[in-house]
Design a protein around this motif. Structure first.
Motif, PDB file in Angstrom:
ATOM      1  N   ILE A   1     -35.542   1.444 -19.528  1.00  0.00           N
ATOM      2  CA  ILE A   1     -36.639   2.077 -20.264  1.00  0.00           C
ATOM      3  C   ILE A   1     -37.919   1.962 -19.440  1.00  0.00           C
ATOM      4  O   ILE A   1     -38.231   0.890 -18.913  1.00  0.00           O
ATOM      5  CB  ILE A   1     -36.837   1.390 -21.633  1.00  0.00           C
ATOM      6  CG1 ILE A   1     -35.582   1.605 -22.488  1.00  0.00           C
ATOM      7  CG2 ILE A   1     -38.049   1.928 -22.370  1.00  0.00           C
ATOM      8  CD1 ILE A   1     -35.149   0.410 -23.219  1.00  0.00           C
ATOM      9  N   ALA A   2     -38.612   3.092 -19.315  1.00  0.00           N
ATOM     10  CA  ALA A   2     -39.932   3.107 -18.673  1.00  0.00           C
ATOM     11  C   ALA A   2     -40.761   4.151 -19.426  1.00  0.00           C
ATOM     12  O   ALA A   2     -40.387   4.567 -20.526  1.00  0.00           O
ATOM     13  CB  ALA A   2     -39.810   3.441 -17.193  1.00  0.00           C
ATOM     14  N   GLU A   3     -41.876   4.589 -18.845  1.00  0.00           N
ATOM     15  CA  GLU A   3     -42.740   5.522 -19.572  1.00  0.00           C
ATOM     16  C   GLU A   3     -42.041   6.877 -19.738  1.00  0.00           C
ATOM     17  O   GLU A   3     -41.690   7.526 -18.743  1.00  0.00           O
ATOM     18  CB  GLU A   3     -44.064   5.707 -18.822  1.00  0.00           C
ATOM     19  CG  GLU A   3     -45.055   6.544 -19.597  1.00  0.00           C
ATOM     20  CD  GLU A   3     -46.348   6.741 -18.833  1.00  0.00           C
ATOM     21  OE1 GLU A   3     -46.473   6.244 -17.702  1.00  0.00           O
ATOM     22  OE2 GLU A   3     -47.244   7.411 -19.374  1.00  0.00           O
ATOM     23  N   ASN A   4     -41.837   7.277 -20.981  1.00  0.00           N
ATOM     24  CA  ASN A   4     -41.130   8.525 -21.305  1.00  0.00           C
ATOM     25  C   ASN A   4     -39.773   8.611 -20.598  1.00  0.00           C
ATOM     26  O   ASN A   4     -39.373   9.673 -20.120  1.00  0.00           O
ATOM     27  CB  ASN A   4     -41.975   9.751 -20.927  1.00  0.00           C
ATOM     28  CG  ASN A   4     -43.260   9.781 -21.704  1.00  0.00           C
ATOM     29  OD1 ASN A   4     -43.280   9.488 -22.897  1.00  0.00           O
ATOM     30  ND2 ASN A   4     -44.347  10.117 -21.027  1.00  0.00           N
ATOM     31  N   TYR A   5     -39.083   7.511 -20.513  1.00  0.00           N
ATOM     32  CA  TYR A   5     -37.837   7.469 -19.746  1.00  0.00           C
ATOM     33  C   TYR A   5     -36.844   6.524 -20.420  1.00  0.00           C
ATOM     34  O   TYR A   5     -37.177   5.381 -20.720  1.00  0.00           O
ATOM     35  CB  TYR A   5     -38.140   6.962 -18.319  1.00  0.00           C
ATOM     36  CG  TYR A   5     -36.948   6.887 -17.414  1.00  0.00           C
ATOM     37  CD1 TYR A   5     -36.501   8.013 -16.723  1.00  0.00           C
ATOM     38  CD2 TYR A   5     -36.262   5.695 -17.216  1.00  0.00           C
ATOM     39  CE1 TYR A   5     -35.399   7.941 -15.877  1.00  0.00           C
ATOM     40  CE2 TYR A   5     -35.165   5.614 -16.373  1.00  0.00           C
ATOM     41  CZ  TYR A   5     -34.740   6.746 -15.708  1.00  0.00           C
ATOM     42  OH  TYR A   5     -33.659   6.673 -14.866  1.00  0.00           O
ATOM     43  N   LEU A   6     -35.643   7.027 -20.690  1.00  0.00           N
ATOM     44  CA  LEU A   6     -34.565   6.188 -21.221  1.00  0.00           C
ATOM     45  C   LEU A   6     -33.268   6.585 -20.532  1.00  0.00           C
ATOM     46  O   LEU A   6     -32.838   7.735 -20.626  1.00  0.00           O
ATOM     47  CB  LEU A   6     -34.427   6.370 -22.744  1.00  0.00           C
ATOM     48  CG  LEU A   6     -33.212   5.687 -23.384  1.00  0.00           C
ATOM     49  CD1 LEU A   6     -33.307   4.178 -23.289  1.00  0.00           C
ATOM     50  CD2 LEU A   6     -33.068   6.109 -24.848  1.00  0.00           C
ATOM     51  N   GLU A   7     -32.661   5.655 -19.812  1.00  0.00           N
ATOM     52  CA  GLU A   7     -31.390   5.926 -19.133  1.00  0.00           C
ATOM     53  C   GLU A   7     -30.324   5.033 -19.756  1.00  0.00           C
ATOM     54  O   GLU A   7     -30.520   3.835 -19.917  1.00  0.00           O
ATOM     55  CB  GLU A   7     -31.515   5.614 -17.642  1.00  0.00           C
ATOM     56  CG  GLU A   7     -30.240   5.890 -16.867  1.00  0.00           C
ATOM     57  CD  GLU A   7     -30.176   5.128 -15.550  1.00  0.00           C
ATOM     58  OE1 GLU A   7     -31.171   5.121 -14.818  1.00  0.00           O
ATOM     59  OE2 GLU A   7     -29.122   4.526 -15.281  1.00  0.00           O
ATOM     60  N   ILE A   8     -29.215   5.669 -20.114  1.00  0.00           N
ATOM     61  CA  ILE A   8     -28.108   4.918 -20.725  1.00  0.00           C
ATOM     62  C   ILE A   8     -26.908   5.010 -19.794  1.00  0.00           C
ATOM     63  O   ILE A   8     -26.567   6.106 -19.325  1.00  0.00           O
ATOM     64  CB  ILE A   8     -27.726   5.516 -22.099  1.00  0.00           C
ATOM     65  CG1 ILE A   8     -28.962   5.554 -23.007  1.00  0.00           C
ATOM     66  CG2 ILE A   8     -26.611   4.714 -22.749  1.00  0.00           C
ATOM     67  CD1 ILE A   8     -28.766   6.367 -24.277  1.00  0.00           C
ATOM     68  N   SER A   9     -26.283   3.893 -19.508  1.00  0.00           N
ATOM     69  CA  SER A   9     -25.087   3.942 -18.641  1.00  0.00           C
ATOM     70  C   SER A   9     -24.092   2.873 -19.047  1.00  0.00           C
ATOM     71  O   SER A   9     -24.469   1.805 -19.534  1.00  0.00           O
ATOM     72  CB  SER A   9     -25.487   3.763 -17.176  1.00  0.00           C
ATOM     73  OG  SER A   9     -26.109   2.520 -17.007  1.00  0.00           O
ATOM     74  N   HIS A  10     -22.833   3.208 -18.839  1.00  0.00           N
ATOM     75  CA  HIS A  10     -21.748   2.258 -19.102  1.00  0.00           C
ATOM     76  C   HIS A  10     -21.370   1.646 -17.772  1.00  0.00           C
ATOM     77  O   HIS A  10     -20.971   2.359 -16.843  1.00  0.00           O
ATOM     78  CB  HIS A  10     -20.558   2.994 -19.738  1.00  0.00           C
ATOM     79  CG  HIS A  10     -19.571   2.076 -20.366  1.00  0.00           C
ATOM     80  ND1 HIS A  10     -18.482   1.616 -19.687  1.00  0.00           N
ATOM     81  CD2 HIS A  10     -19.524   1.513 -21.594  1.00  0.00           C
ATOM     82  CE1 HIS A  10     -17.794   0.814 -20.486  1.00  0.00           C
ATOM     83  NE2 HIS A  10     -18.413   0.732 -21.652  1.00  0.00           N
ATOM     84  N   ALA A  11     -21.544   0.329 -17.642  1.00  0.00           N
ATOM     85  CA  ALA A  11     -21.343  -0.308 -16.342  1.00  0.00           C
ATOM     86  C   ALA A  11     -19.922  -0.807 -16.143  1.00  0.00           C
ATOM     87  O   ALA A  11     -19.653  -1.551 -15.205  1.00  0.00           O
ATOM     88  CB  ALA A  11     -22.340  -1.451 -16.166  1.00  0.00           C
ATOM     89  N   GLY A  12     -19.016  -0.453 -17.039  1.00  0.00           N
ATOM     90  CA  GLY A  12     -17.613  -0.808 -16.852  1.00  0.00           C
ATOM     91  C   GLY A  12     -17.295  -2.244 -17.200  1.00  0.00           C
ATOM     92  O   GLY A  12     -18.042  -2.914 -17.910  1.00  0.00           O
ATOM     93  N   VAL A  13     -16.147  -2.690 -16.678  1.00  0.00           N
ATOM     94  CA  VAL A  13     -15.656  -4.034 -16.995  1.00  0.00           C
ATOM     95  C   VAL A  13     -16.028  -4.982 -15.859  1.00  0.00           C
ATOM     96  O   VAL A  13     -15.917  -4.641 -14.687  1.00  0.00           O
ATOM     97  CB  VAL A  13     -14.123  -4.004 -17.187  1.00  0.00           C
ATOM     98  CG1 VAL A  13     -13.576  -5.396 -17.415  1.00  0.00           C
ATOM     99  CG2 VAL A  13     -13.765  -3.099 -18.356  1.00  0.00           C
TER     100      VAL A  13
END
Lengths: 140, 355
Positions: free
Chosen positions: B167-179
């Motif tokens: 999360i940053a200014e006007n920024y949201l990144e979602i990721s699945h980092a696996g096992v």
């Protein structure tokens, strides 16, 4: 001669008294057994609570139904403190052993071993009842 | 002196000497057992008291949600729960001093109604997630960051599934980092057009049991100065699925707010605001995971992010026994407890005057 024997009798009395006193000491040493029982009940309480929590959503019976012994062992490893050794055996309602793999994380070198017996039922469409024997010890 | 007198004197001396030594030996041998027996009784009593704390829902039974109610009986269990050792999310959150509606130790002690028993509680995930920024590569248009993610329990690696949010200014990144088998690396690339500081949030779920979860957050500089410590700009108080945001400074303005769990995320909608506070509704995820809440905003012209967890853990509350251990009988118990589908570790210390 009679007076001299009276003195020897008193020495024998003294030794008898000592024998009685030291035998009472030997009996009192057995009190330590009570302490071990108290320590074991603490471990048993932990074991029972862990099984209860794993069973609260049916996970425990699901592991057994799926014969997923590796995952069951990992789950117990995770929820029990690092210093606790465990050995779990699953029986069916005929008291025949169900688990084909060993569900344990180490050897039991401790003298203080707790035992928990727990019954759980599968939550699937096929009803199965299992009796779980869990042995716990403080790893040394 | 006649021989009989010597024999009698010798016999009496021997008896007295051996009786005294036997008494001394007996007292030395029995003392630890007698002392342990007293300790065992106290331990048993305190053990029952610690269970009572976690199995009793207190009075009023909704004292967690209703912060205006007077706490009469202290207990953390969820009211009307079918599962033993299931704790109420709001009662737990109110133990955290960061929460605006936190109950003080004096209130807890009074409501506990045991004047000879002091207590301390710690609640935390079963395993921990440790995040380290290991490298940063700055390009013309974007910057890449490499993070080391460690998941371990008392130093032993834990196999988990990972979910990352940046999360940053006007920024949201979602990721699945696996096992991960206990140690893995995650690369995060952020455009240089985005202003920071940025916040990395990692949620971890055990592979062996999805109810065993943990999380961690790592704020880091990106096109910005170093991030300030938590609580510098806002005080976040989740209660009754409502987030109360208290502004520390009047120069602060709020922008985005997010609720993040392992399987879901949501942008929060503001339901009320004033110049010193704002409230948001928190969604009720049906997900065995802690909910991480992030609120972003500006302080004058500086961007910031603040975060907390709901339930508001890890927490430590109660008496500090470290300074009084020599004077008190102190016992500790660790329990496995559930809060809203997820499992956590709760340690209860109880102590009283040494008898």
């Amino acid at each position: 001669m009679k007076n001299q024997n009276r003195g020897q009798i008193r020495i024998i009395e003294a030794f008898l008294a000592v024998l009685i006193i030291f035998s009472s000491l030997a009996i009192s040493a057995n009190l330590s057994v009570t302490q071990n029982t108290k320590a074991s009940s603490g471990l048993a309480s932990i074991g029972l609570q862990v099984l209860l929590k794993l069973d609260s959503d049916g996970s425990l019976a699901r592991y057994i139904d799926n014969e997923d012994w590796h995952t069951l062992r990992d789950s117990l490893n995770l929820v029990l403190s690092a210093g606790i050794a465990f050995d779990l055996t699953v029986y069916n309602d005929q008291m025949q052993q169900v688990n084909t793999d060993v569900v344990s994380n180490g050897d039991f070198s401790s003298q203080d071993i707790a035992f928990v017996e727990y019954a759980c039922a599968s939550q699937g469409s096929d009803f199965h009842c299992y009796i779980i024997h869990l042995y716990l010890a403080v790893a040394t | 002196m006649p021989a009989i007198s010597v024999d009698t004197f010798f016999a009496c001396s021997l008896m007295v000497l051996l009786v005294l030594s036997a008494m001394a030996g007996a007292s030395k041998l029995l003392y630890p057992h007698i002392s342990n027996a007293v300790d065992a009784n106290i331990s048993e009593r305190y053990g029952s008291v610690s269970k009572y704390l976690l199995l009793n829902d207190g009075k009023p039974s909704n004292w967690g949600q209703d912060y205006e109610a007077t706490l009469q009986d202290f207990g953390l269990a969820k009211a009307n729960s079918d599962n033993p050792y299931e704790l109420d999310i709001d009662k737990v959150s109110r133990l955290n001093n960061e929460n605006l509606y936190a109950v003080s130790y004096a209130q807890m002690f009074t409501a506990f109604q045991m004047s000879d028993v002091s207590f301390r509680m710690e609640l935390e995930p079963i395993f921990e997630v440790v995040l380290n920024l290991t490298a940063a590569f700055e390009g013309a248009n974007e910057t890449s960051y490499e993070f080391e993610i460690l998941t371990e329990k008392q130093g032993i690696p834990v196999q988990v599934e990972l979910k990352c949010y940046v999360i940053a200014e006007n920024y949201l990144e979602i990721s699945h980092a696996g096992v991960s088998n206990g140690r893995t690396y995650a690369n995060k690339t952020i455009s240089n057009d985005v202003s920071g500081p940025a916040l990395l949030i990692v949620l971890a779920k055990s592979v062996s049991n999805p109810k065993i979860v943990s999380f961690s957050a790592y704020p880091f500089a990106h096109n910005s100065a170093e991030p300030r410590p938590r609580g510098t700009f806002l005080r976040l108080s989740p209660l009754n699925y409502t987030l109360n945001v208290s502004l520390v400074s009047l120069e602060t303005t709020l922008s985005d707010a997010y609720a993040l769990s392992f399987n879901g995320s949501s942008t929060l909608t503001q339901t009320a605001n004033s110049n010193q506070s704002a409230t948001y509704d928190i969604p009720h995820f049906r997900d065995p995971s802690s909910t991480l809440i992030v609120v972003a905003g500006w302080n004058s012209t500086s961007f910031f992010t603040e975060w907390t967890a709901y339930p508001q853990i890890p927490l430590q509350t109660g008496m500090n026994f470290e300074s009084t251990a020599a004077l008190s009988n102190v016992f500790a118990w660790t329990y496995l407890v559930s809060i809203e589908l997820a499992l956590y570790k709760c340690t209860v210390w109880l102590g009283g005057p040494r008898e």
